[in-house]
Design an enzyme around this catalytic site. Sequence first.
Site, PDB file in Angstrom:
ATOM      1  N   GLU A 331      -3.889   1.438  -9.231  1.00 50.25           N
ATOM      2  CA  GLU A 331      -5.263   1.252  -8.730  1.00 50.25           C
ATOM      3  C   GLU A 331      -5.995   2.575  -8.544  1.00 50.25           C
ATOM      4  OE1 GLU A 331      -2.561  -0.263  -7.659  1.00 50.25           O
ATOM      5  OE2 GLU A 331      -2.941  -2.321  -7.004  1.00 50.25           O
ATOM      6  N   LYS A 442      12.638  -2.053  10.143  1.00 52.47           N
ATOM      7  CA  LYS A 442      12.251  -2.088  11.554  1.00 52.47           C
ATOM      8  C   LYS A 442      13.492  -2.353  12.390  1.00 52.47           C
ATOM      9  CE  LYS A 442       8.126  -3.368   9.557  1.00 52.47           C
ATOM     10  NZ  LYS A 442       8.048  -4.019   8.259  1.00 52.47           N
TER      11      LYS A 442
HETATM   12  P1  AMP Z   1       2.329   1.597  -9.469  1.00 49.04           P
HETATM   13  O1  AMP Z   1       0.975   1.126  -9.209  1.00 49.04           O
HETATM   14  O2  AMP Z   1       3.206   0.582 -10.128  1.00 49.04           O
HETATM   15  O3  AMP Z   1       2.339   2.888 -10.177  1.00 49.04           O
HETATM   16  O4  AMP Z   1       3.024   1.845  -8.056  1.00 49.04           O
HETATM   17  C1  AMP Z   1       2.408   2.635  -7.082  1.00 49.04           C
HETATM   18  C2  AMP Z   1       3.363   2.825  -5.936  1.00 49.04           C
HETATM   19  O5  AMP Z   1       4.489   3.605  -6.342  1.00 49.04           O
HETATM   20  C3  AMP Z   1       2.776   3.596  -4.780  1.00 49.04           C
HETATM   21  O6  AMP Z   1       1.968   2.811  -3.953  1.00 49.04           O
HETATM   22  C4  AMP Z   1       4.025   4.094  -4.090  1.00 49.04           C
HETATM   23  O7  AMP Z   1       4.604   3.098  -3.267  1.00 49.04           O
HETATM   24  C5  AMP Z   1       4.961   4.359  -5.235  1.00 49.04           C
HETATM   25  N1  AMP Z   1       4.946   5.790  -5.556  1.00 49.04           N
HETATM   26  C6  AMP Z   1       4.286   6.419  -6.535  1.00 49.04           C
HETATM   27  N2  AMP Z   1       4.555   7.737  -6.530  1.00 49.04           N
HETATM   28  C7  AMP Z   1       5.413   7.947  -5.502  1.00 49.04           C
HETATM   29  C8  AMP Z   1       6.053   9.100  -4.955  1.00 49.04           C
HETATM   30  N3  AMP Z   1       5.916  10.311  -5.478  1.00 49.04           N
HETATM   31  N4  AMP Z   1       6.839   8.917  -3.867  1.00 49.04           N
HETATM   32  C9  AMP Z   1       7.018   7.700  -3.315  1.00 49.04           C
HETATM   33  N5  AMP Z   1       6.456   6.589  -3.790  1.00 49.04           N
HETATM   34  C10 AMP Z   1       5.659   6.700  -4.868  1.00 49.04           C
END
Ligand code: AMP
Length: 545
Positions: A331, A442
């Site tokens: 997004e 939690k």
């Molecule tokens: P997507 O839209 O499938 O790319 O997923 C996005 C989600 O991936 C984010 O909201 C995070 O929860 C996770 N995410 C992306 N980059 C990182 C990062 N460097 N560290 C931890 N979580 C990440």
Amino acid sequence: MLGLMQSQPLLISSLIEFAERHHGDGEIVSRRVEGDIHRYTYRDLAARSRQLANALDKEGLAFSDRVATLAWNGYRHMEMYFGVSGSGRVLHTVNPRLHPEQIAWIVNHAEDQVLCFDMSFLPLVQAVHAKCPTVKKWVALCDADKLPADTGIPGLISYEAWIAPQSSEYAWPQFDENTASSMCYTSGTTGNPKAALYSHRSTTLHAYAAALPDVMCLSARDAVLPVVPMFHVNAWGIPYSAALTGCKLVYPGPAMDGKSIYELIEAEKVTYAAGVPTVWQMMLGHMKPAGLKFSTLRRTVIGGSACPPAMIAAFQDDFGVEVLHAWGMTEMSPLGTLCTLKNKQLDLPKDEQMKIRQKQGRAIFGVDMKIVDGNGSELPWDGKTYGDLLVRGPWILETYYKGESPLIEDAQGRGWFPTGDVATIDANGFMQITDRSKDVIKSGGEWISSIDIENIAMAHPAVAMAACIGMPHPKWDERPIVAITLKQGAEVTREELLQFFEGKTAKWQIPDDVVFVEAIPLGATGKMLKTRLREQLKDYRLPGL
Ligand code: AMP
């Protein structure tokens, strides 16, 4: 009073025009599905993108019609990035790792008119084509002589045969920069996927921002290998930023194993690579036992899920490669933050710097972020207080395609996108993801970050991958357990691993148990699928219960 400067819409076609004019002989190298290495230049890319635009005109596609891809990273896919969007249509990159039912659902939801696919996905297309009535043209991204005679797909044509008769002359149309340019469905683990619909303006601004020195720092001096797929959030925008900077591009095609990636990096003198942690895990797993080193790779951007500190250290100390930890979302086009040190931090001791590098980093200009409590009140930037992470900016989603707006309005009436991540932000503006809000554990009214637990487990030399989840507990509500896969030939007991946590985190945060598993389920973009893991462990009981 308005400014008196030229008003030109920010269009994706201007990126390819620029690349052709100023970096015409810049190289684009692709490993093809056929296995060979293909080479050409930005000049060739621009000419063939125009041929493709003519082919789409000939097909009778209207402005804003959707053209889908099921394709690896490669030159033909890049031509679609520019030919489709540049001519005013919408590029819909479909993730081929999704379930066929989900792919058919997505294609129907987007009402794709044309679908272009790599030959690796022929069986997939054979399985779904009858369920995709909006698609009126199926195109195989291959040479004419590579197309099998009887595929069962009506009117199937090879990409080369399709564009060959078309002229490479084409005047890119000018239109409103807010016009849709491409779309990507989220890899959502529950419910139907939702689509982010990017615009020419959002994509071009993101391309500018991504190239900045404290972001991806891309330049004409670099040779860039995007391992991150072009079917997932536009390969983090790299194909656009590459055209903007004229860097050499190296595409891995379907060969995503550690050995093939390593060999490509060496052969093409790659200086910069981008990928998710699971990909680098495979590459380091290939390099370490063989004692291999990099000759040219200097930096790598890692994101998509939390990069374990052990991986940052391995890249830095064993291979002399700087890791840039990045965070973003479908997004968000996707870049939100990137972790590069500030001037005042350069003289800090190495372990202090390491603590900063583990964070997901600082907001890029264009992205405003804040953390809030359950009532929506903003929380302090002290590096300790955690809350729901909200963002806003010109390349961040306002409304899902054919869907609703998830934005939360603040007192000034400004809309913020709720990321679903829980994070801290420190006084220097470095954001650190604690967890996905649904993955946070939690325990007794306190929260335990599953990422922290996984990071500690991953630092154990025997551990290949770790996933921490909460298990129901009658007294504490939830208690963490950690599921582990071991490196090949490595051994460690449950007790040894639990002991490994001592002194590395608060006692009450240490997992109650270690579960050894064959594999940790991964989603279509390489992220751990904790919902699936929870299902697999549904009969599991915590020790003593
Ligand atoms: P997507 O839209 O499938 O790319 O997923 C996005 C989600 O991936 C984010 O909201 C995070 O929860 C996770 N995410 C992306 N980059 C990182 C990062 N460097 N560290 C931890 N979580 C990440």
